[in-house]
Design a protein around this motif. Structure first.
Motif, PDB file in Angstrom:
ATOM      1  N   UNK A  90      41.556  57.524  23.656  1.00 35.56           N
ATOM      2  CA  UNK A  90      41.607  56.826  24.937  1.00 35.56           C
ATOM      3  C   UNK A  90      42.661  55.720  24.909  1.00 35.56           C
ATOM      4  N   UNK A  91      43.061  55.289  26.082  1.00 34.13           N
ATOM      5  CA  UNK A  91      43.964  54.140  26.185  1.00 34.13           C
ATOM      6  C   UNK A  91      43.194  52.840  25.995  1.00 34.13           C
ATOM      7  N   UNK A  92      41.939  52.824  26.396  1.00 33.28           N
ATOM      8  CA  UNK A  92      41.110  51.623  26.283  1.00 33.28           C
ATOM      9  C   UNK A  92      40.462  51.543  24.906  1.00 33.28           C
ATOM     10  N   UNK A  93      40.206  50.318  24.487  1.00 34.98           N
ATOM     11  CA  UNK A  93      39.530  50.074  23.219  1.00 34.98           C
ATOM     12  C   UNK A  93      38.020  50.219  23.389  1.00 34.98           C
ATOM     13  N   UNK A  94      37.334  50.324  22.262  1.00 30.27           N
ATOM     14  CA  UNK A  94      35.876  50.346  22.273  1.00 30.27           C
ATOM     15  C   UNK A  94      35.334  49.066  22.861  1.00 30.27           C
ATOM     16  N   UNK A  95      34.323  49.183  23.708  1.00 32.39           N
ATOM     17  CA  UNK A  95      33.733  48.028  24.364  1.00 32.39           C
ATOM     18  C   UNK A  95      34.585  47.465  25.486  1.00 32.39           C
ATOM     19  N   UNK A  96      35.672  48.168  25.796  1.00 28.86           N
ATOM     20  CA  UNK A  96      36.606  47.715  26.835  1.00 28.86           C
ATOM     21  C   UNK A  96      36.991  48.859  27.768  1.00 28.86           C
ATOM     22  N   UNK A  97      36.136  49.870  27.883  1.00 27.47           N
ATOM     23  CA  UNK A  97      36.388  50.949  28.824  1.00 27.47           C
ATOM     24  C   UNK A  97      36.664  52.310  28.218  1.00 27.47           C
ATOM     25  N   UNK A  98      36.635  52.431  26.899  1.00 32.66           N
ATOM     26  CA  UNK A  98      36.893  53.735  26.270  1.00 32.66           C
ATOM     27  C   UNK A  98      35.864  54.781  26.711  1.00 32.66           C
ATOM     28  N   UNK A  99      34.602  54.380  26.738  1.00 37.28           N
ATOM     29  CA  UNK A  99      33.560  55.325  27.152  1.00 37.28           C
ATOM     30  C   UNK A  99      33.754  55.728  28.606  1.00 37.28           C
ATOM     31  N   UNK A 100      34.111  54.779  29.454  1.00 39.33           N
ATOM     32  CA  UNK A 100      34.327  55.094  30.861  1.00 39.33           C
ATOM     33  C   UNK A 100      35.494  56.062  31.038  1.00 39.33           C
ATOM     34  N   UNK A 101      36.544  55.895  30.245  1.00 35.60           N
ATOM     35  CA  UNK A 101      37.667  56.842  30.309  1.00 35.60           C
ATOM     36  C   UNK A 101      37.188  58.253  30.032  1.00 35.60           C
ATOM     37  N   UNK A 102      36.388  58.413  28.983  1.00 31.25           N
ATOM     38  CA  UNK A 102      35.869  59.741  28.671  1.00 31.25           C
ATOM     39  C   UNK A 102      34.983  60.248  29.806  1.00 31.25           C
TER      40      UNK A 102
END
Length: 182
Positions: free
Chosen positions: A150-162
């Motif tokens: 993902x482009x986002x880091x963990x705890x900063x939107x990575x899960x939302x990207x997925x």
């Protein structure tokens, strides 16, 4: 016009994402930034990104089963899972065995599973599932072994990207947006 998966998501993985039925998420370093806070009594606390939580709820509402799986004995993860109504497993010694058991219960194969993980305890499931994903700040040994980062880091939107990629690949974005008045 239907929304398409994120431009950074590889086109050759769209079909895989369209077939995902189970989305498993490590907690520390994926749903959190990986930092652990302890108070003077030794109680642990963590911060969770609210947009990731909405992404998990959207998966649930659109036929993809989200699950939290962490190796830590984390009451915080249990609480976050309960708040979201998401199945949560803590103190898991063998994450791949847990994913396999979930697949057996759901009647699906590992190819229909996405797993988001950031560090070495996540390698076994990441190497076995259909869609292996790591956040931008994953350990390099993990990052080099996943299908997508993902482009986002963990705890900063990575899960939302997925979550967004899965919803888009399965043609659910218009329904999501309609629910929120768009």
């Amino acid at each position: 016009m239907p929304w398409s998966p994120l431009p950074a998501f590889p086109a050759h993985l769209h079909a895989t994402a369209a077939g995902i039925r189970l989305a498993c998420f490590d907690v520390d370093g994926t749903l959190t930034d990986g930092q652990l806070y302890y108070d003077h009594e030794g109680n642990e606390s963590k911060a969770y990104f609210v947009q990731d939580g909405l992404g998990l709820k959207l998966l649930q509402q659109h036929g993809i089963h989200p699950v939290l799986i962490t190796a830590r004995n984390s009451q915080s993860a249990l609480r976050r899972g309960a708040d979201l109504g998401v199945e949560t497993y803590i103190a898991v010694g063998d994450k791949l065995a847990s994913v396999q058991a979930l697949c057996a219960r759901e009647g699906i194969g590992l190819g229909q599973v996405a797993f988001l993980g950031d560090d070495l305890p996540d390698l076994a499931p990441l190497c076995a599932v259909g869609l292996a994903v790591a956040p931008a700040n994953a350990h390099p040994w993990v990052a080099e072994r996943v299908h997508w980062q993902t482009r986002a880091a963990g705890g900063r939107g990575a899960a939302r990207e997925l979550c967004d990629v899965l919803l888009a690949a399965q043609g659910k974005v218009d329904a999501v947006l309609a629910r929120f008045g768009a």
